[in-house]
Scaffold this motif. Structure first.
Motif, mmCIF file in Angstrom:
data_model
loop_
_atom_site.group_PDB
_atom_site.id
_atom_site.type_symbol
_atom_site.label_atom_id
_atom_site.label_comp_id
_atom_site.label_asym_id
_atom_site.label_seq_id
_atom_site.Cartn_x
_atom_site.Cartn_y
_atom_site.Cartn_z
ATOM 1 N N SER A 1 0.857 -1.188 0.000
ATOM 2 C CA SER A 1 0.000 0.000 0.000
ATOM 3 C C SER A 1 0.893 1.238 0.000
ATOM 4 C CB SER A 1 -0.934 0.030 1.221
ATOM 5 O OG SER A 1 -0.261 0.486 2.369
ATOM 6 N N ASP A 2 0.332 2.353 -0.406
ATOM 7 C CA ASP A 2 1.094 3.609 -0.385
ATOM 8 C C ASP A 2 1.459 4.010 1.036
ATOM 9 O OD1 ASP A 2 0.939 3.795 -3.114
ATOM 10 O OD2 ASP A 2 -0.668 5.284 -3.138
ATOM 11 N N ALA B 1 4.444 2.171 2.046
ATOM 12 C CA ALA B 1 5.614 2.706 1.351
ATOM 13 C C ALA B 1 6.106 3.993 2.013
ATOM 14 C CB ALA B 1 5.274 2.969 -0.120
ATOM 15 N N GLY C 1 4.928 1.831 -4.194
ATOM 16 C CA GLY C 1 3.751 1.613 -3.368
ATOM 17 C C GLY C 1 2.643 0.940 -4.153
ATOM 18 N N TYR C 2 1.432 1.000 -3.590
ATOM 19 C CA TYR C 2 0.260 0.394 -4.239
ATOM 20 C C TYR C 2 -0.975 1.160 -3.792
ATOM 21 C CZ TYR C 2 -2.190 -3.500 -6.522
ATOM 22 O OH TYR C 2 -2.926 -4.277 -7.391
ATOM 23 N N ASP C 3 -1.723 1.711 -4.727
ATOM 24 C CA ASP C 3 -3.007 2.408 -4.533
ATOM 25 C C ASP C 3 -3.080 3.666 -5.383
ATOM 26 O OD1 ASP C 3 -4.146 0.655 -2.662
ATOM 27 O OD2 ASP C 3 -3.281 1.738 -0.959
ATOM 28 N N ASP C 4 -1.995 4.482 -5.396
ATOM 29 C CA ASP C 4 -1.978 5.815 -6.002
ATOM 30 C C ASP C 4 -2.957 6.737 -5.300
ATOM 31 O OD1 ASP C 4 -1.022 7.802 -7.640
ATOM 32 O OD2 ASP C 4 -2.481 7.417 -9.233
ATOM 33 N N ALA D 1 0.425 9.913 -2.399
ATOM 34 C CA ALA D 1 1.529 9.459 -3.245
ATOM 35 C C ALA D 1 2.026 10.587 -4.141
ATOM 36 C CB ALA D 1 1.099 8.261 -4.090
ATOM 37 N N SER E 1 3.861 13.431 -1.630
ATOM 38 C CA SER E 1 4.997 13.082 -0.778
ATOM 39 C C SER E 1 6.307 13.593 -1.372
ATOM 40 C CB SER E 1 5.078 11.563 -0.601
ATOM 41 O OG SER E 1 5.350 10.928 -1.842
ATOM 42 N N LEU F 1 5.758 9.417 -5.013
ATOM 43 C CA LEU F 1 5.842 7.969 -4.887
ATOM 44 C C LEU F 1 5.458 7.244 -6.183
ATOM 45 C CD1 LEU F 1 6.328 5.601 -2.886
ATOM 46 C CD2 LEU F 1 3.877 5.715 -2.360
ATOM 47 N N THR G 1 4.035 4.098 -7.863
ATOM 48 C CA THR G 1 3.006 3.249 -7.263
ATOM 49 C C THR G 1 2.212 2.495 -8.324
ATOM 50 O OG1 THR G 1 1.166 3.275 -5.680
ATOM 51 C CG2 THR G 1 1.263 5.080 -7.268
ATOM 52 N N ARG H 1 -1.462 1.962 -9.558
ATOM 53 C CA ARG H 1 -2.720 2.701 -9.449
ATOM 54 C C ARG H 1 -3.924 1.764 -9.441
ATOM 55 N NH1 ARG H 1 -6.418 5.169 -13.284
ATOM 56 N NH2 ARG H 1 -7.446 6.971 -12.303
#
Length: 337
Positions: free
Chosen positions: A255-256, A259, A281-284, A288, A291, A295, A297, A299
């Motif tokens: 997940s973001d 991350a 990361g993961y989600d967007d 993200a 930051s 990040l 990521t 999406r």
């Protein structure tokens, strides 16, 4: 709104005040579709003004809506998902926008089901048109049992083997594979995976292992670390690894928020992102993009997810098939390329 029954106001009184029949008042108070919205609003206003004792079965949502949806978050290991979790808020906003576009109301339930009986109660005891469960937790078999009932529900989450219920979720396996393969293409060989034990993170972990194999990188058990979907959990886990001398040059986070927690820990130990360690990361989530560094990521399209989840509840003849939403790699500063 009065609910104690102390008022002496009756249906007959409201009918006389409104200049309509008693049956019209009764139907209006129960949000009957044959009564116009304007008439309903006038009668409900009179009922409130004169402290009419509303019955427990009368609609609690604003009248005139085309439907209502209950949002329920199952109990996860360590407790329910906090309502303040950034991804939860973004997904909830997307569901809300999709519901509003269809003149539908929605409520977030206080319940956090942890077993089959809880799911039955959540899905059948409200006046909602249906229920959206945000996540499966460890309730896959319980949801399969619920699918055999008349309950109208859909789950945001992973599609699992032997699934009998409808779920909408991202292609977690492909997402995990894309995140890991990107780091491998950048020359990263010691890639750390951070994720929890829920079904979605497990699928992302499987994608991580597949990408390592495709890149000819031997998996190291020390580089697969269980963390909760929380900033602090990831920060603490990465900090412990660094203090123990475990080396890595890349991180795939499930997940973001995980991350971002990892990046905080790297900075505290004097490491730079992405020069020393590249992070995906993961989600967007919005975070993200805000930051430092921004990040990289995977999406998840929460807006499309919201539309599809709402449609499964409100459509007269909904598609009961589960659906994988596409995942896209969004490259930003945290990977250096």
């Amino acid at each position: 709104m009065g609910t104690t029954g102390n008022s002496n106001t009756t249906l007959e009184d409201l009918a006389q005040l409104a200049g309509v029949s008693i049956s019209t008042v009764s139907r209006a108070l129960n949000d009957h579709p044959l009564i116009s919205t304007r008439t309903k609003q006038r009668i409900w206003a009179l009922a409130r003004e004169h402290e009419y004792p509303f019955r427990h079965y009368m609609p609690s949502a604003p009248i005139g809506a085309e439907g209502s949806i209950a949002i329920v978050t199952p109990h996860m290991r360590g407790g329910p998902l906090p309502l303040s979790h950034p991804f939860f808020l973004e997904l909830l906003a997307s569901i809300g926008e999709a519901a509003r576009a269809r003149d539908c109301d929605f409520t977030v339930s206080h319940t956090t089901p942890s077993k089959y009986e809880d799911l039955v109660t959540a899905a059948t005891s409200s006046r909602a048109s249906g229920v959206i469960f945000l996540g499966q937790s460890m309730l896959h078999e319980a949801f399969n049992r619920l699918a055999a009932t008349s309950a109208r529900f859909v789950v945001w989450g992973a599609r699992l083997a032997g699934q009998k219920y409808c779920s909408i979720g991202s292609d977690n396996l492909l997402g995990g594979r894309r995140a890991t393969a990107h780091l491998a293409r950048l020359g990263r060989r010691r890639i750390l995976f951070l994720g929890s034990s829920d079904p979605e993170a497990e699928q992302r972990r499987r994608g991580y292992f597949e990408a390592l194999k495709e890149a000819g990188i031997e998996a190291d058990p020390k580089l697969v670390v269980a963390v909760d979907f929380e900033f602090e959990s990831a920060e603490a886990a990465v900090g412990r690894l660094l203090r123990r001398g475990v080396s890595f040059d890349g991180i795939v986070a499930s997940s973001d928020l995980i991350a971002l927690g990892a990046i905080r820990a790297l900075r505290r130990e004097g490491l730079t992102v992405p020069r020393d360690v590249s992070v995906v990361g993961y989600d967007d989530m919005l975070l993200a993009r805000l930051s430092t560094p921004t990040l990289t990521t995977i999406r998840q399209d929460t807006q499309d997810a919201g539309r599809k989840l709402v449609a499964r509840i409100l459509d007269p003849n909904p598609d009961h098939l589960s659906e994988h939403l596409p995942t896209d790699l969004i490259v930003r500063e945290s990977c250096g390329a």
